[in-house]
Design a protein around this motif. Structure first.
Motif, PDB file in Angstrom:
ATOM      1  N   UNK A 290       0.837  -1.209   0.000  1.00 36.87           N
ATOM      2  CA  UNK A 290       0.000   0.000   0.000  1.00 36.87           C
ATOM      3  C   UNK A 290       0.868   1.255   0.000  1.00 36.87           C
ATOM      4  N   UNK A 291       1.932   1.262   0.809  1.00 31.29           N
ATOM      5  CA  UNK A 291       2.808   2.430   0.869  1.00 31.29           C
ATOM      6  C   UNK A 291       3.590   2.591  -0.435  1.00 31.29           C
ATOM      7  N   UNK A 292       4.076   1.484  -0.998  1.00 34.41           N
ATOM      8  CA  UNK A 292       4.803   1.553  -2.262  1.00 34.41           C
ATOM      9  C   UNK A 292       3.890   2.066  -3.373  1.00 34.41           C
ATOM     10  N   UNK A 293       2.672   1.561  -3.394  1.00 30.30           N
ATOM     11  CA  UNK A 293       1.713   1.983  -4.420  1.00 30.30           C
ATOM     12  C   UNK A 293       1.425   3.475  -4.313  1.00 30.30           C
ATOM     13  N   UNK A 294       1.326   3.975  -3.099  1.00 34.76           N
ATOM     14  CA  UNK A 294       1.133   5.419  -2.908  1.00 34.76           C
ATOM     15  C   UNK A 294       2.313   6.205  -3.456  1.00 34.76           C
ATOM     16  N   UNK A 295       3.539   5.689  -3.240  1.00 38.49           N
ATOM     17  CA  UNK A 295       4.726   6.375  -3.765  1.00 38.49           C
ATOM     18  C   UNK A 295       4.710   6.386  -5.291  1.00 38.49           C
ATOM     19  N   UNK A 296       4.336   5.258  -5.893  1.00 42.74           N
ATOM     20  CA  UNK A 296       4.285   5.180  -7.357  1.00 42.74           C
ATOM     21  C   UNK A 296       3.269   6.181  -7.897  1.00 42.74           C
TER      22      UNK A 296
END
Length: 497
Positions: free
Chosen positions: A437-443
């Motif tokens: 979820x955090x990685x997806x937000x960064x992307x």
């Protein structure tokens, strides 16, 4: 103020982890703020030869040492603190590291090794064995010095004591036979002393008897008072909570400075972020990846162990690598099965994953500078340093909300973005879904106009992580310890290990 700073390691002389960084930097900064500091270390092999003007400082008769313990002194540089080395025949001058042999096995006599060291620190704290120097405060660190506050509590003319917990998971627990063999005061074998579930604990000596207890971040100070991270000592720590403080570690901002870093092909600062871009290409080349500026490059440095969340990074790779414009680079060593999994990923995805199963100082600086995001999904992290390096280098950290990570990384929420404090991406639970979820937000955030990403970079780069603020806080706590000594009988009555 006169401070005796006792530790089992100190960079650059000897280092295995964060304790070495602290003991290598904090005493210097305290001295710059006007304190008179002396650092005491075991005389490990090759340590003395790194010092200038080494001299005989004194000698001590200590139980557990087969002959008088020699003390030597020297300095790393002309302006540095005096460093005192405790040289006990056969105890420290060995192959291998400070705690384990070259094969990684803990030394069988570690109880005696660090009991002798703690007793030497105690003697120096009382003005014995050297030039009759009497410190105002003794600052002890981790279990290897935990006996010192317990032994000093029995002395009427003792200095104040402060004990810092760098990682409560390491407690220095030994059996009753070792306790007897070390000839420790019989009164310390009790629930209110060092006894710990039928064994005895070095670290409990610091926690039960020091005038002040600190740990390396405010959040971790709260977490160690809970069963989840108290490791059986949460009752004692909760009892002593009024004397427990979290002081965030600092970093060496001269060594970790993207504007002057000699390890970087392109130096930069918050006003010249375009100069960061060539470092990305250099990082990709160093890890054998295609040099593409259009990808989002995730970096990770650390011990490849579950505590650091290495398994979470491996677990999230299948989802992450489905994205076309991402790359991942990993630098570190650790558990063989985690190393093998990363190596396999690099083989399977040669254009997206680069792995170097080693640690290299120059590459670590390049990784911090060349990454767009830094992955740090530690299950627990007393303080953490790499997230501070990442913030200073404008590489946005992705972290689990725990310990020092919670105290340094501000999540990219709407409110934090609006007020300009957001500097990374934070997730609440150490799970694959939460990390993704955090990685997806960064992307997704990276797809916004560049000004938004750069605003977060500048917010991170503006944070002051120098040792000066932390050292000033320690000076305040030293004064508190001097003015408010703990009463051993009251301390002991509340100890419940």
């Amino acid at each position: 103020m006169k401070i005796l700073f006792a530790a089992s390691e100190a960079s650059p002389l000897i280092k295995t982890g964060g304790l070495g960084d602290v003991a290598g930097s904090l005493p210097d900064t305290l001295a710059q703020l006007g304190a008179e500091v002396r650092v005491v270390l075991p005389a490990y092999r090759n340590v003395a030869r790194q010092l200038q003007s080494v001299q005989h400082y004194g000698s001590l008769m200590i139980p557990g040492a087969v002959e008088p313990v020699a003390l030597h002194s020297g300095r790393l540089n002309d302006n540095g603190p005096l460093i005192i080395l405790v040289d006990a025949h056969g105890l420290y001058d060995r192959d291998g590291g400070p705690y384990a042999d070259s094969s990684g096995r803990a030394y069988a006599d570690n109880a005696n090794r660090f009991a002798v060291f703690s007793r030497a620190v105690t003697a120096l704290a009382l003005g014995r064995g050297g030039d009759n120097w009497h410190p105002d405060v003794v600052h002890c660190n981790d279990w290897q010095t935990g006996l010192t506050p317990a032994l000093l509590a029995r002395e009427w003319n003792r200095p104040a004591t402060l004990f810092t917990v760098h990682n409560l998971a390491y407690q220095g627990v030994f059996n009753y036979s070792d306790f007897r063999r070390l000839e420790l005061p019989a009164a310390l074998w009790s629930m209110d002393g060092l006894e710990f579930h039928g064994n005895f604990s070095f670290i409990k000596g610091g926690l039960a008897f020091a005038d002040v207890i600190t740990t390396v971040s405010p959040t971790y100070a709260s977490q160690i008072c809970t069963p989840a991270l108290g490791y059986g000592l949460e009752g004692l720590l909760s009892y002593r909570q009024e004397r427990l403080f979290g002081v965030l570690n600092g970093i060496d901002t001269d060594v970790w400075n993207p504007a002057t870093d000699p390890h970087l092909p392109s130096r930069y600062d918050a006003d010249h972020l375009a100069a960061k871009i060539p470092n990305k290409a250099a990082l990709q080349a160093a890890f054998g990846l295609p040099q593409r500026d259009d990808v989002l490059l995730f970096g990770h440095i650390g011990r490849l162990v579950e505590q650091k969340g290495a398994d979470l990074i491996i677990g999230v790779l299948p989802r992450l690598l489905q994205q076309d414009k991402v790359q991942v680079v990993v630098l570190g060593k650790g558990e063989p099965h985690l190393e093998a999994a990363l190596a396999a990923a690099a083989t399977r995805y040669p254009e997206q994953v680069g792995v170097i199963l080693d640690y290299n100082e120059s590459r670590s600086h390049l990784l911090e500078a060349g990454s767009d995001c830094f992955l740090m999904p530690s299950r627990f992290e007393p303080c953490g340093l790499n997230q501070m390096y990442s913030l200073r280098y404008g590489s946005l950290p992705i972290v689990h909300r725990t310990g020092g990570l919670a105290d340094t990384v501000v999540d990219a929420t709407t409110g934090a973005l609006f007020d300009g404090t957001a500097n990374g991406f934070v997730f609440e639970h150490a799970s694959l879904d939460a990390l993704w979820w955090a990685i997806e937000r960064a992307i997704q955030f990276r797809q916004r106009p560049p000004v938004y990403w750069e605003k977060m970079q500048r917010a991170g780069m503006a944070r002051d992580f120098s040792w000066r603020a932390s050292a000033a806080r320690y000076l305040d706590l030293y004064r508190f310890a001097m003015d408010h000594p703990a009463v051993p009988s009251l301390v002991a009555s509340g100890s419940r290990g």
